[in-house]
Design a protein around this motif. Structure first.
Motif, mmCIF file in Angstrom:
data_model
loop_
_atom_site.group_PDB
_atom_site.id
_atom_site.type_symbol
_atom_site.label_atom_id
_atom_site.label_comp_id
_atom_site.label_asym_id
_atom_site.label_seq_id
_atom_site.Cartn_x
_atom_site.Cartn_y
_atom_site.Cartn_z
ATOM 1 N N GLN A 191 28.008 71.900 77.875
ATOM 2 C CA GLN A 191 29.367 71.955 77.327
ATOM 3 C C GLN A 191 30.157 70.673 77.558
ATOM 4 O O GLN A 191 30.904 70.233 76.671
ATOM 5 C CB GLN A 191 30.128 73.148 77.928
ATOM 6 N N TYR A 192 30.001 70.058 78.730
ATOM 7 C CA TYR A 192 30.806 68.846 78.989
ATOM 8 C C TYR A 192 30.374 67.688 78.092
ATOM 9 O O TYR A 192 31.179 66.823 77.752
ATOM 10 C CB TYR A 192 30.746 68.467 80.473
ATOM 11 N N VAL A 193 29.104 67.662 77.691
ATOM 12 C CA VAL A 193 28.648 66.620 76.769
ATOM 13 C C VAL A 193 29.171 66.911 75.364
ATOM 14 O O VAL A 193 29.606 66.001 74.649
ATOM 15 C CB VAL A 193 27.106 66.538 76.777
ATOM 16 N N THR A 194 29.125 68.181 74.973
ATOM 17 C CA THR A 194 29.669 68.572 73.664
ATOM 18 C C THR A 194 31.162 68.261 73.584
ATOM 19 O O THR A 194 31.663 67.775 72.546
ATOM 20 C CB THR A 194 29.433 70.071 73.427
ATOM 21 N N ALA A 195 31.874 68.510 74.679
ATOM 22 C CA ALA A 195 33.309 68.207 74.716
ATOM 23 C C ALA A 195 33.552 66.709 74.607
ATOM 24 O O ALA A 195 34.498 66.269 73.931
ATOM 25 C CB ALA A 195 33.918 68.751 76.008
ATOM 26 N N ALA A 196 32.725 65.916 75.236
ATOM 27 C CA ALA A 196 32.880 64.460 75.152
ATOM 28 C C ALA A 196 32.645 63.970 73.731
ATOM 29 O O ALA A 196 33.353 63.075 73.246
ATOM 30 C CB ALA A 196 31.887 63.792 76.107
ATOM 31 N N ARG A 197 31.663 64.567 73.037
ATOM 32 C CA ARG A 197 31.442 64.186 71.633
ATOM 33 C C ARG A 197 32.644 64.579 70.778
ATOM 34 O O ARG A 197 33.061 63.833 69.874
ATOM 35 C CB ARG A 197 30.180 64.887 71.107
ATOM 36 N N ALA A 198 33.193 65.759 71.051
ATOM 37 C CA ALA A 198 34.346 66.225 70.273
ATOM 38 C C ALA A 198 35.560 65.329 70.456
ATOM 39 O O ALA A 198 36.384 65.168 69.538
ATOM 40 C CB ALA A 198 34.694 67.668 70.664
ATOM 41 N N LEU A 199 35.680 64.726 71.621
ATOM 42 C CA LEU A 199 36.795 63.806 71.896
ATOM 43 C C LEU A 199 36.567 62.431 71.290
ATOM 44 O O LEU A 199 37.432 61.556 71.383
ATOM 45 C CB LEU A 199 37.006 63.685 73.408
ATOM 46 N N GLY A 200 35.402 62.217 70.680
ATOM 47 C CA GLY A 200 35.134 60.959 70.000
ATOM 48 C C GLY A 200 34.611 59.846 70.892
ATOM 49 O O GLY A 200 34.668 58.672 70.504
ATOM 50 N N TYR A 201 34.127 60.180 72.068
ATOM 51 C CA TYR A 201 33.577 59.154 72.956
ATOM 52 C C TYR A 201 32.291 58.566 72.365
ATOM 53 O O TYR A 201 31.543 59.267 71.664
ATOM 54 C CB TYR A 201 33.269 59.741 74.332
ATOM 55 N N THR A 202 32.066 57.307 72.646
ATOM 56 C CA THR A 202 30.844 56.652 72.156
ATOM 57 C C THR A 202 29.625 57.177 72.910
ATOM 58 O O THR A 202 29.732 57.727 74.017
ATOM 59 C CB THR A 202 30.941 55.132 72.345
ATOM 60 N N ASP A 203 28.461 57.006 72.288
ATOM 61 C CA ASP A 203 27.222 57.439 72.935
ATOM 62 C C ASP A 203 27.020 56.730 74.274
ATOM 63 O O ASP A 203 26.559 57.331 75.247
ATOM 64 C CB ASP A 203 26.018 57.158 72.017
ATOM 65 N N TYR A 204 27.377 55.436 74.313
ATOM 66 C CA TYR A 204 27.225 54.668 75.548
ATOM 67 C C TYR A 204 28.060 55.289 76.664
ATOM 68 O O TYR A 204 27.578 55.474 77.794
ATOM 69 C CB TYR A 204 27.639 53.217 75.316
ATOM 70 N N ARG A 205 29.299 55.631 76.354
ATOM 71 C CA ARG A 205 30.182 56.199 77.387
ATOM 72 C C ARG A 205 29.697 57.575 77.817
ATOM 73 O O ARG A 205 29.749 57.911 79.000
ATOM 74 C CB ARG A 205 31.614 56.288 76.861
ATOM 75 N N ILE A 206 29.218 58.373 76.869
ATOM 76 C CA ILE A 206 28.734 59.703 77.225
ATOM 77 C C ILE A 206 27.538 59.611 78.172
ATOM 78 O O ILE A 206 27.452 60.350 79.157
ATOM 79 C CB ILE A 206 28.351 60.483 75.952
#
Length: 364
Positions: A256-271
């Motif tokens: 879930q925390y990775v899905t939330a990070a994608r939803a917030l528009g974070y770059t793949d590098y930051r995730i």
């Protein structure tokens, strides 16, 4: 979230402190690291590579003592104090083992040491070459606690200086393996598809080649030497790191925390760097401890084969190679002492790896 993370780290630290062998191994590794860095301060022979040879006293037993005459040289080597501490003293003086000496009419008469009851050559030297025409301080009794090797070098000094290679190759190899392994494993696990297929093909090909043969091939390509061995060992140890990182990322990238990070528009590098990798560090720490021990063994094997650290550089593996035949000649300590050093240091890293595994296991 931060409070929970801190409490988990505190819990892991408490569990680690309760593991006697883990704490003992950690203290021992710190001690060896300190000795490795400041080896020339503790070594009786503080010349570069502890390479002061005295063939007249070769292969002497531990505790052997002899009077040593130091003949000053006119040639002086300029050297800073820090350089001498870290890399050894540039010695231009001549050391001569002697069995007897006397001073007559401004001349020093000394008899060189010879083994097996043979009388050594008697020689003379003018006192004028000594400061204040006095030999006091230039003739001292020297004791070799570990004895001498087949070249008459102080074995204790060689062991202390040799700890540098065995210790620091672990750091360099683990750093290189983490650098490559994290990059390859993260890309394969996170992006999947063709990227995963290509990287896994490279991993499987590298995995199929025997480690020692791959290290030898890389060493021969880069050339024999100190840093070449460090790089070669590191380039062969990234595969295990990459496989572990890939597996961990595959299992966590849908959380879930990775899905939330994608939803917030974070770059793949930051995730990957900020969110995924910090949560999979536990197995990486354990595998790094195991790789540290493996790197020491591989370097020792390469030095034994003659393609590791080159003479006159001190290396535990090279010391075993030089003296393994003395095991059947009544002087086994020449090979056993560096062998025990390798065994104890590797065991310390394996024990600390086991302790870290238990401490970081959230199920216990």
């Amino acid at each position: 979230m931060s409070h929970k993370s801190n409490s988990l780290r505190g819990l892991a630290l408490q569990k680690f402190k309760k593991n006697f062998w883990g704490v003992f191994s950690f203290c021992f590794i710190i001690f060896v690291g300190f000795i490795a860095v400041f080896a020339y301060i503790f070594a009786p022979d503080n010349t570069q590579h502890a390479n002061q040879m005295h063939l007249a006293i070769h292969s002497k037993k531990p505790g052997f003592s002899i009077d040593m005459l130091t003949i000053p040289s006119d040639r002086k080597e300029e050297q800073g104090g820090l350089d001498a501490i870290l890399f050894g003293k540039k010695n231009t003086n001549t050391e001569v083992p002697i069995s007897d000496f006397s001073v007559e009419d401004g001349v020093l008469i000394y008899q060189e040491y010879a083994a097996d009851g043979i009388e050594g050559a008697e020689k003379t030297i003018e006192l004028s070459i000594f400061p204040n025409q006095s030999v006091e301080g230039f003739i001292v009794e020297r004791t070799f606690l570990f004895g001498t090797d087949k070249y008459g070098r102080d074995l204790l000094s060689r062991v202390l200086v040799g700890a540098r290679i065995s210790f620091f190759i672990g750091f360099v190899a683990v750093f290189i393996s983490l650098l490559i392994g994290l990059l390859m494993g993260s890309a394969a696990g996170y992006f999947g598809g063709k990227v995963d297929a290509v990287i896994m093909w490279v991993i499987n090909v590298t995995w199929s080649i025997p480690t020692l043969l791959l290290v030898i091939a890389i060493t021969l390509a880069l050339g024999k030497g100190f840093w070449q061995v460090f790089i070669a060992v590191g380039l062969t140890m990234w595969v295990e790191v990459a496989r572990i990182v890939r597996g961990q990322i595959i299992s966590t990238k849908e959380m879930q925390y990775v899905t939330a990070a994608r939803a917030l528009g974070y770059t793949d590098y930051r995730i990957i760097v900020k969110h995924i990798l910090p949560n999979i560090m536990a197995p990486l720490i354990v595998i790094s401890a195991a790789n540290f021990a493996a790197a020491i063994l591989i370097e020792s094997g390469l030095s034994f084969l003659g393609i590791g650290a080159q003479p006159p550089m001190a290396s535990w593996g090279a010391m075993i190679k030089d003296h393994y035949n003395y095991i059947i000649l009544g002087k086994p300590y020449l090979a056993i002492i560096p062998g025990l050093c390798i065994m104890i240091l590797v065991m310390a890293f394996m024990l600390i790896g086991n302790a870290l595994r238990d401490a970081l296991d959230v199920k216990n």
